[in-house]
Design a protein around this motif. Structure first.
Motif, PDB file in Angstrom:
ATOM      1  N   GLU A 117       6.790  -6.041  99.368  1.00 26.75           N
ATOM      2  CA  GLU A 117       6.727  -7.482  99.577  1.00 26.75           C
ATOM      3  C   GLU A 117       6.276  -8.226  98.321  1.00 26.75           C
ATOM      4  OE1 GLU A 117       4.264  -8.149 102.940  1.00 26.75           O
ATOM      5  OE2 GLU A 117       5.630  -7.168 104.359  1.00 26.75           O
ATOM      6  N   THR A 118       5.724  -7.506  97.370  1.00 23.96           N
ATOM      7  CA  THR A 118       5.333  -8.096  96.093  1.00 23.96           C
ATOM      8  C   THR A 118       6.512  -8.037  95.130  1.00 23.96           C
ATOM      9  OG1 THR A 118       3.065  -7.310  96.434  1.00 23.96           O
ATOM     10  CG2 THR A 118       3.652  -8.026  94.212  1.00 23.96           C
ATOM     11  N   SER A 119       6.679  -9.057  94.327  1.00 28.98           N
ATOM     12  CA  SER A 119       7.781  -9.106  93.369  1.00 28.98           C
ATOM     13  C   SER A 119       7.776  -7.877  92.461  1.00 28.98           C
ATOM     14  CB  SER A 119       7.664 -10.371  92.512  1.00 28.98           C
ATOM     15  OG  SER A 119       8.525 -10.308  91.399  1.00 28.98           O
ATOM     16  N   ILE A 120       8.987  -7.355  92.186  1.00 29.39           N
ATOM     17  CA  ILE A 120       9.104  -6.174  91.328  1.00 29.39           C
ATOM     18  C   ILE A 120       8.541  -6.454  89.942  1.00 29.39           C
ATOM     19  CG2 ILE A 120      10.739  -4.682  90.107  1.00 29.39           C
ATOM     20  CD1 ILE A 120      12.500  -4.700  92.545  1.00 29.39           C
ATOM     21  N   TRP A 121       8.826  -7.619  89.393  1.00 31.17           N
ATOM     22  CA  TRP A 121       8.342  -7.937  88.059  1.00 31.17           C
ATOM     23  C   TRP A 121       6.817  -8.056  88.028  1.00 31.17           C
ATOM     24  CZ3 TRP A 121      11.265  -7.042  84.149  1.00 31.17           C
ATOM     25  CH2 TRP A 121      12.654  -7.126  84.277  1.00 31.17           C
ATOM     26  N   THR A 122       6.248  -8.577  89.093  1.00 37.58           N
ATOM     27  CA  THR A 122       4.785  -8.658  89.170  1.00 37.58           C
ATOM     28  C   THR A 122       4.179  -7.261  89.189  1.00 37.58           C
ATOM     29  OG1 THR A 122       4.895 -10.756  90.385  1.00 37.58           O
ATOM     30  CG2 THR A 122       2.829  -9.515  90.517  1.00 37.58           C
ATOM     31  N   ARG A 123       4.788  -6.385  89.993  1.00 41.57           N
ATOM     32  CA  ARG A 123       4.301  -5.010  90.057  1.00 41.57           C
ATOM     33  C   ARG A 123       4.504  -4.292  88.729  1.00 41.57           C
ATOM     34  NH1 ARG A 123       7.435  -2.255  94.532  1.00 41.57           N
ATOM     35  NH2 ARG A 123       8.746  -4.105  94.663  1.00 41.57           N
ATOM     36  N   TYR A 124       5.620  -4.584  88.048  1.00 43.93           N
ATOM     37  CA  TYR A 124       5.911  -3.931  86.764  1.00 43.93           C
ATOM     38  C   TYR A 124       4.871  -4.303  85.714  1.00 43.93           C
ATOM     39  CZ  TYR A 124       8.295  -2.929  82.352  1.00 43.93           C
ATOM     40  OH  TYR A 124       8.600  -2.478  81.091  1.00 43.93           O
ATOM     41  N   THR A 154      -0.549  -2.847  98.821  1.00 43.90           N
ATOM     42  CA  THR A 154      -0.788  -3.909  97.840  1.00 43.90           C
ATOM     43  C   THR A 154      -1.848  -3.478  96.832  1.00 43.90           C
ATOM     44  OG1 THR A 154      -0.195  -5.624  99.446  1.00 43.90           O
ATOM     45  CG2 THR A 154      -1.500  -6.302  97.525  1.00 43.90           C
ATOM     46  N   SER A 166      11.311   1.157  92.137  1.00 42.51           N
ATOM     47  CA  SER A 166      10.698   0.080  92.913  1.00 42.51           C
ATOM     48  C   SER A 166      11.717  -0.637  93.786  1.00 42.51           C
ATOM     49  CB  SER A 166      10.027  -0.930  91.967  1.00 42.51           C
ATOM     50  OG  SER A 166       8.977  -0.323  91.249  1.00 42.51           O
ATOM     51  N   ALA A 167      12.959  -0.731  93.296  1.00 40.93           N
ATOM     52  CA  ALA A 167      13.998  -1.399  94.060  1.00 40.93           C
ATOM     53  C   ALA A 167      14.592  -0.501  95.147  1.00 40.93           C
ATOM     54  CB  ALA A 167      15.113  -1.877  93.121  1.00 40.93           C
TER      55      ALA A 167
END
Length: 329
Positions: A63-70, A56, A30-31
């Motif tokens: 553009e969405t936080s990695i932790w949110t996506r995780y 999205t 993701s990073a």
């Protein structure tokens, strides 16, 4: 029951390790990967608002936080068994469903054969140390170890073509997992075996050579051990002492090494699938990274991790079966 408890603990440990490894793979992918690069940034007619909206929805928008996506990804996988979608909207579950079956058929057969043949060849070579047969086997194994997978696969293809031309048959068929076949009973199965033959030999040969060298060295250590000499002094036949004392103890560290050898087989399968045209997970792994496919890359890592841990579990079972000290725990 002690063996079952031992294996249960190992399975729990492996499940935790797999979860950590796949989670790290997701965070790194993701990073490092940007799914927006899968689209033509030079195209002035591209609707970037629609692209970002779709990314999205697929939970891969940078553009969405990695932790949110995780967190969302964890919910998708563990609650719905949904491994997500590619930047183009293709469903990962559908893409890898058949590919996993292809890779499992190829890797499993090659792994088991390489282990069995490698152990047998290494033990046989050790018993004949410095004999001409030992030197020939050592030379062949070193040549195989030094040969890249790509080179060996291509040479085998050329040899197969020459054989077919010389015999006027199509005995060797090696492009794809199956091909045209007759209408007689079992024709489809035989066709699959023909297409499986060369890729399996390619995978087996390289790993077998490595296993045999490792097993030979272990066997030489046990052949000179005090307990083997004592067994011979008590009147045991040489063959019995070798099988039940030297080989039994030499296989224990070999079983541990086997767990890590599974990873090598999977890496070799990537090249083998490319050369022989098998649409497995190995062939899917490189394009998934090139296409900035976060979810696809993570799915490949998860599959390779399962292969390695399956090998580790198999080695634990072998050790439990061979070593009475494990069964006594």
């Amino acid at each position: 029951m002690s063996v079952l408890r031992y294996l249960a603990r190992r399975i729990v440990n492996y499940a935790i390790l797999l979860f950590i490894a796949v989670s790290l793979a997701y965070l790194v992918a993701s990073a490092a990967l940007d799914p927006r690069n899968a689209f033509d940034r030079q195209n002035p007619n591209l609707n970037w608002a629609a692209v970002n909206a779709s990314l999205t929805a697929y939970n891969i928008n940078p553009e969405t936080s990695i932790w949110t996506r995780y967190v969302r990804w964890l919910n998708m996988v563990f609650v719905h068994w949904n491994w997500g979608q590619t930047p183009r909207g293709e469903v990962i579950n559908s893409l890898i469903a058949t590919r996993i079956g292809v890779s499992v058929r190829l890797v499993t057969i090659g792994t088991i054969l390489s282990l069995v043949l490698g152990v047998a060849l290494g033990a046989w070579s050790a018993v004949r140390q410095y004999h001409w047969s030992d030197r020939v086997v050592s030379l062949i194994c070193m040549l195989l170890i030094s040969t890249p997978t790509m080179v060996l696969a291509v040479v085998m293809q050329l040899a197969a073509i020459r054989f077919n031309q010389a015999t006027g048959t199509q005995f060797f068929q090696f492009i794809g997992e199956t091909g045209t076949h007759g209408s007689y009973f079992g024709a489809a199965f035989i066709s699959r075996l023909q297409h499986l033959l060369l890729p399996t030999i390619s995978l087996t040969a390289l790993s077998m050579a490595t296993y045999s060298r490792y097993q030979r060295n272990l066997m030489l250590d046990t052949l000179g051990a005090d307990y083997v000499r004592t067994a011979r002094a008590k009147g045991l036949r040489k063959s019995y002492a070798i099988r039940h004392h030297a080989l039994r103890n030499a296989i224990i560290p070999m079983a541990t090494y086997f767990a890590f050898g599974v990873a090598t087989v999977f890496v070799g399968a990537t090249v083998t699938e490319q050369v022989f045209g098998w649409n497995g997970m190995g062939l899917y792994s490189v394009p998934s990274i090139q296409n900035q496919d976060i979810n696809g890359t993570v799915a490949v890592v998860a599959f390779s991790g399962v292969c390695v841990l399956a090998g580790a579990l198999l080695s634990d079972i072998l050790i439990a079966a061979i070593d009475p000290r494990v069964r006594a725990r």
